[in-house]
Design an enzyme around this catalytic site. Structure first.
Site, mmCIF file in Angstrom:
data_model
loop_
_atom_site.group_PDB
_atom_site.id
_atom_site.type_symbol
_atom_site.label_atom_id
_atom_site.label_comp_id
_atom_site.label_asym_id
_atom_site.label_seq_id
_atom_site.Cartn_x
_atom_site.Cartn_y
_atom_site.Cartn_z
ATOM 1 N N ASP A 98 -24.929 -34.737 -53.822
ATOM 2 C CA ASP A 98 -24.224 -35.030 -52.582
ATOM 3 C C ASP A 98 -23.753 -36.481 -52.670
ATOM 4 O OD1 ASP A 98 -23.476 -34.719 -49.793
ATOM 5 O OD2 ASP A 98 -25.071 -33.222 -49.708
ATOM 6 N N ASP A 203 -19.371 -35.701 -48.883
ATOM 7 C CA ASP A 203 -19.642 -35.618 -47.446
ATOM 8 C C ASP A 203 -18.430 -36.110 -46.634
ATOM 9 O OD1 ASP A 203 -21.914 -35.284 -45.478
ATOM 10 O OD2 ASP A 203 -21.316 -37.328 -44.977
ATOM 11 N N GLU A 258 -16.344 -31.691 -48.255
ATOM 12 C CA GLU A 258 -16.598 -31.238 -46.896
ATOM 13 C C GLU A 258 -15.460 -31.794 -46.053
ATOM 14 O OE1 GLU A 258 -20.091 -31.396 -43.504
ATOM 15 O OE2 GLU A 258 -19.476 -33.229 -44.510
ATOM 16 N N HIS A 318 -27.157 -26.810 -44.151
ATOM 17 C CA HIS A 318 -28.195 -27.536 -43.418
ATOM 18 C C HIS A 318 -27.757 -28.009 -42.037
ATOM 19 C CE1 HIS A 318 -25.568 -30.456 -45.164
ATOM 20 N NE2 HIS A 318 -26.074 -31.391 -44.389
ATOM 21 N N ASP A 319 -26.467 -27.853 -41.705
ATOM 22 C CA ASP A 319 -25.985 -28.293 -40.397
ATOM 23 C C ASP A 319 -25.766 -27.128 -39.436
ATOM 24 O OD1 ASP A 319 -25.782 -30.968 -41.204
ATOM 25 O OD2 ASP A 319 -23.726 -30.709 -41.910
HETATM 26 C C1 NOJ Z 1 -22.082 -34.009 -42.888
HETATM 27 C C2 NOJ Z 1 -23.491 -33.698 -43.293
HETATM 28 O O1 NOJ Z 1 -23.551 -32.383 -43.741
HETATM 29 C C3 NOJ Z 1 -24.353 -33.966 -42.085
HETATM 30 O O2 NOJ Z 1 -25.667 -33.507 -42.273
HETATM 31 C C4 NOJ Z 1 -24.309 -35.444 -41.795
HETATM 32 O O3 NOJ Z 1 -25.021 -35.712 -40.608
HETATM 33 C C5 NOJ Z 1 -22.875 -35.931 -41.616
HETATM 34 N N1 NOJ Z 1 -21.993 -35.411 -42.600
HETATM 35 C C6 NOJ Z 1 -22.815 -37.429 -41.692
HETATM 36 O O4 NOJ Z 1 -23.085 -37.841 -42.991
#
Ligand code: NOJ
Length: 544
Positions: A98, A203, A258, A318-319
């Site tokens: 990541d 990210d 992402e 994970h989000d």
């Molecule tokens: C996306 C990540 O997947 C998330 O977990 C994070 O809080 C935010 N970006 C900020 O880095």
């Protein structure tokens, strides 16, 4: 070429703190991952994406990096990492790191130097601006943070001076207009590529370049105010093109982005000479007051994103909330539904991404109190809504909906105490899911009809099938809640049908009329019923 590898084999995301704890401190670690490589290999996994394992104060669970060249002691040491590299290599597996470079931690030495000395060259690594008004009491613009509230924080000991943070105040944004930032990030990437990693999952990469700092127009819970000034800007594309050319291509690596806030048309511009694939966000949102995405919405979103040359297909990470309950309803057909979703990921064009626990159908917590939550979003949102006197039940609903604890429950490998995640008697960093006794790897290993074994079957089919992994896709007309498509490569043709609903549906004519078809995969075990598709039934046929 590398993209084809990912399309064929897929990617499995590990959230290290919740995957497997070898040293018995209740937190997953690299040695834990090492001990599970046989398991991952038995699933057919060839590429692992590790959520951040760098030193971090863990304000945002590692998405706040304090040192890009080391390993967070809670996860182990660089020797552990090197061992993991070696062992994965032996197995023909690859590791994607990541890369969080929209922001650093506020504990990163660059930021500490920038704070400590306004004339330091590191000041320009970040975005500092004086406030507005006579006494500079108003932040430099009206932007809001993705984590709610203003996106600016006044610098301690420097009245009237602010820094930008699109996430929490502990995650100051980097200034990508500064060439020195580009060069520093390039070094980080080269360092890990030289160690043998396969590439990066970048990210929130769509928002690294702030085009202007003018006031934003409007925002919403999922679109912060000001985002039109930093989402998918030309500067961002230029940076990605350079990084791809200078770092990724020379080592045959991969870049996965992402792309928060990016619509499908903007997404197209990121593919080709920038990213290998990307994650859009339309798929994550069932609507403000919904937990469950309607099948017809799911169908529409899936079809439209298949327009991309290489979409990153995913239901979980994970989000996000777990897929059961979100894309398929909890209840008597949830197992068939979860199987259907896995088969779908393995049949769509693009790259399938799986998240730890998805292969056994882990579910959201039945309940998780705010005091048991570790997620900043849940906490910030709750506090933010309190300020607006939002009634408690609505506040709880919203903070649970946008909170991100559910997918972060420790992985359940066994029914025993510690669930094979940690040692018996050890308190895991976050509660086990209430269903871990029943939904775990060991239970499903023994059951031929389990989701776990179906997962293996689906992935192995995709991996051995050129049409499913690399073919073109062609959608056919069907019921609004049924997805019907062909995958085509050369002479090879697959016909795929997915009932996205828990209602029975009529089998499409194209299937009934075709008499040269052979069934390759289905999530039901009884003989196919000619005229009806059962709840969440899916079938993949070879057609000659
Ligand atoms: C996306 C990540 O997947 C998330 O977990 C994070 O809080 C935010 N970006 C900020 O880095």
């Amino acid at each position: 070429m590398e993209r084809d590898f990912l399309c064929r084999y897929g990617v499995y995301q590990i959230y290290p703190i919740s995957f497997c704890d070898a040293d018995g401190d209740g937190k997953g670690d690299l040695k834990g991952i090492l001990g599970k490589l046989d398991y991952l290999q038995s699933l057919g996994i060839r590429t692992l994406w590790l959520s951040p394992v760098y030193p971090s104060p863990m304000w945002d669970m590692g998405y706040d990096i304090a040192d890009y060249f080391n390993i967070n002691p809670i996860f182990g040491t660089m020797d552990d990492f090197d061992r993991l590299m070696e062992e994965t290599k032996k197995r023909g597996m690859r590791i994607v790191m990541d890369l969080v470079v929209n922001h650093t931690s506020d504990r990163h030495p660059w930021f500490l130097k920038a704070l400590g000395d306004p004339s330091s060259p590191y000041r320009d690594y970040y975005i500092f601006r004086p406030g507005k008004g006579k006494e500079r009491k108003t932040p430099p613009n009206n932007w809001t943070s993705t984590f709610f509230g203003s996106a600016w924080k006044e610098v301690p000991n420097e009245k009237g001076m602010y820094y930008l943070h699109l996430y929490s105040e502990h995650q100051p944004d980097l200034n990508w207009k500064n060439e020195a930032v580009y060069q520093s990030v390039k070094k980080i990437m080269e360092y890990w590529m030289d160690k043998g990693v396969y590439g990066f999952r970048c990210d929130v990469i769509s928002e690294i370049y702030k085009d202007s700092l003018e006031d934003g127009k409007k925002g919403s819970l999922s679109k912060p105010i000001g985002s039109e000034h930093y989402i998918a800007k030309r500067g961002c594309h230029q940076i990605l093109k350079r990084l791809r050319k200078e770092v990724i291509e020379p080592q045959n690596g991969v870049l996965i982005g992402e792309c928060y806030g990016v619509d499908r048309n903007q997404a197209k511009d990121f593919l080709g000479d920038e990213l290998d694939t990307l994650f859009g966000f339309e798929i994550t949102d069932p609507g403000l007051l919904r937990r469950h995405m309607r099948p017809k919405d799911l169908k529409r979103i899936l079809i439209s994103w298949q327009d991309l040359s290489c979409n990153g297909n995913y239901f979980e990470n994970h989000d996000q909330h777990r897929a059961i309950g979100k894309y398929v309803r909890e209840g008597p057909f949830e197992k068939e539904g979860a199987k259907m979703l896995i088969a779908l990921l393995c049949s769509l064009k693009g790259i399938p991404f799986f998240y730890q626990g998805e292969e056994i159908g882990m579910k959201d917590y039945r309940s998780l109190s705010l005091s048991d939550s570790h997620d900043v979003v849940r906490k910030f949102l709750d506090a933010f809504l309190k300020g607006y006197f939002v009634p408690k039940p609505l506040r709880e609903y919203l903070s649970r909906k946008y909170g991100r604890d559910d997918a972060r429950a420790p992985m359940a490998f066994t029914s025993q105490e510690g669930h094979g995640f940690t040692k018996p008697n050890v308190q895991p960093w976050q509660k086990f899911n209430e269903l871990s006794d029943r939904i775990n790897v060991a239970v499903q290993e023994k059951d031929e009809t389990s989701l776990l074994n179906f997962f293996r079957q689906c992935l192995s089919l995709r991996q051995s099938d050129d049409a499913l992994s690399l073919g073109n896709i062609h959608f056919l007309k069907s019921d609004p809640e049924v997805l019907l498509f062909l995958r085509l490569k050369g002479e090879e043709k697959r016909l795929c049908v997915f009932n996205l609903s828990e209602k029975e549906k009529v089998v499409p004519d194209v299937i009934i009329e075709n008499n040269t078809k052979t069934l390759l995969l289905s999530n039901y075990y009884q003989k196919e019923i000619e005229e009806s598709l059962l709840p969440y039934e899916c079938r993949i046929y070879k057609v000659v």
